[in-house]
Design a protein around this motif. Structure first.
Motif, short mmCIF file in Angstrom:
data_model
loop_
_atom_site.label_atom_id
_atom_site.label_comp_id
_atom_site.label_asym_id
_atom_site.label_seq_id
_atom_site.Cartn_x
_atom_site.Cartn_y
_atom_site.Cartn_z
N ALA A 157 -1.51 37.36 120.72
CA ALA A 157 -2.43 37.87 119.69
C ALA A 157 -3.18 36.77 118.94
N ALA A 158 -2.51 35.68 118.64
CA ALA A 158 -3.18 34.65 117.85
C ALA A 158 -3.78 33.56 118.74
N ALA A 159 -4.11 33.92 120.01
CA ALA A 159 -4.69 32.96 120.95
C ALA A 159 -3.90 31.65 120.97
N PRO A 160 -2.63 31.73 121.36
CA PRO A 160 -1.77 30.55 121.29
C PRO A 160 -2.23 29.43 122.22
N ARG A 161 -1.92 28.20 121.83
CA ARG A 161 -2.25 27.04 122.67
C ARG A 161 -1.30 26.96 123.85
N VAL A 162 -0.10 27.50 123.62
CA VAL A 162 0.94 27.50 124.65
C VAL A 162 1.60 28.87 124.64
N LEU A 163 1.89 29.38 125.83
CA LEU A 163 2.55 30.67 125.95
C LEU A 163 3.88 30.45 126.67
N LEU A 164 4.98 30.85 126.01
CA LEU A 164 6.31 30.72 126.60
C LEU A 164 6.80 32.12 126.95
N MET A 165 7.18 32.33 128.20
CA MET A 165 7.64 33.66 128.60
C MET A 165 8.97 33.53 129.33
N ASP A 166 9.98 34.21 128.79
CA ASP A 166 11.33 34.12 129.34
C ASP A 166 11.69 35.44 130.01
N GLU A 167 11.50 35.52 131.31
CA GLU A 167 11.74 36.74 132.08
C GLU A 167 11.14 37.97 131.39
N PRO A 168 9.84 37.92 131.12
CA PRO A 168 9.25 39.00 130.32
C PRO A 168 9.20 40.32 131.08
N PHE A 169 9.29 40.26 132.41
CA PHE A 169 9.22 41.50 133.19
C PHE A 169 10.57 41.83 133.83
#
Ligand SMILES: Nc1ncnc2c1ncn2[C@@H]1O[C@H](COP(=O)(O)OP(=O)(O)OP(=O)(O)O)[C@@H](O)[C@H]1O
Ligand SMILES: [Mg+2]
Length: 258
Positions: A157-169
């Motif tokens: 949402a806040a247009a992050p500079r970095v996106l961390l995803m931990d088994e999101p699916f």
């Protein structure tokens, strides 16, 4: 905000009360906008590595730079607002509507209400949830896949500079998972954020990533582009990890179907 580069140099983590490092030393450089998947067996340190970036896990040695700036010198609260974080158990706030969940970081950043409302709708559209139908629902009124989409919308949402995803699916069936994988590729291409994505599923890593980091017992076993990993696994461990997942090929070989 534009995508950040990320670099790990000699990063180690040892959890309190344990006698050996859970992670490291890790040396890894990630370019702005790159999509990197972390794969490896349970307990090899994927989540630990991810959480060193937003400093939910502190490091015991080494250094992590965000756009060339030592992250230890940044204010952790402000830094976390510039980093999107999505996890398998979405972490949505059950007492808040979908819209408020997505709006959390923009609100913390003090955006004005009109900008937040427009952003929430745009993010829901991005993850293919009709804002009119979904924005006022509570998390309990969502399917698992819808909740994970909201988690992704919130992380972005806040247009992050970095996106961390931990088994999101992680909890999703194969069809919904494929659909969200395609959407995620499209979204990160649109937003252009630097992404670190943890998965157990090597096929998911092969589909999504520009580069795959294979981890084993806290260390990096191989770090290369998907084709390179498949064609030239650096170790027997990597070969086995990627072969083991190829159930269809195994079935075909067993049935001798070309
Ligand atoms: N808070 C903690 N205290 C002590 N040890 C921990 C803690 N968190 C994780 N560990 C240990 O650190 C190692 C790495 O854990 P981590 O959660 O990073 O693994 P992972 O690769 O994400 O595993 P999974 O695929 O099961 O999620 C494991 O041996 C784990 O038991
Ligand atoms: Mg984990």
């Amino acid at each position: 905000m534009s995508a950040a580069s990320l670099s790990f140099a000699g990063v180690r983590v040892r959890y309190p009360g344990t006698s050996r490092d859970a992670l490291g030393p890790i040396d890894l450089r990630i370019a702005p906008g790159e999509f990197v998947a972390l794969v490896g067996p349970s307990g090899c340190g994927k989540t630990t590595l991810l959480r060193t970036v937003n400093r939910l896990t502190s490091i015991d040695a080494g250094r992590i730079d965000l756009d060339g700036v030592d992250s230890a010198s940044l204010d952790p609260i402000a830094m976390r607002r510039s980093i999107g974080y999505a996890i398998q158990a979405t972490g949505l706030f059950s007492h808040m509507s979908v819209a408020r969940n997505v709006a959390i970081v923009p609100e913390l950043l003090g955006w004005d209400r009109a900008r937040i409302a427009a952003r929430v709708d745009a993010m829901l559209e991005l993850v293919r949830l009709d804002p009119v139908r979904y924005r006022d629902r509570r998390p309990r009124e969502l399917s698992g896949g819808e909740a994970q989409r909201v988690g992704v919308a919130r992380a972005l949402a806040a247009a992050p500079r970095v996106l961390l995803m931990d088994e999101p699916f992680g909890a999703l069936d194969a069809i919904v998972r494929r659909e969200l994988q395609r959407e995620l590729r499209r979204i990160v291409a649109e937003v252009g954020t630097t992404t670190l994505f943890v998965t157990h599923d090597v096929n998911e890593a092969l589909r999504l990533a520009d580069r795959i980091v294979v981890m084993r017992a806290g260390a990096i076993e191989q770090c290369a582009a998907p084709l390179e990993i498949v064609d030239h696994p650096a170790t027997p461990f990597v070969r086995e990890l990627f072969e083991a997942e190829d159930a269809i090929a195994e079935l075909r070989a067993a049935a001798r179907i070309p």
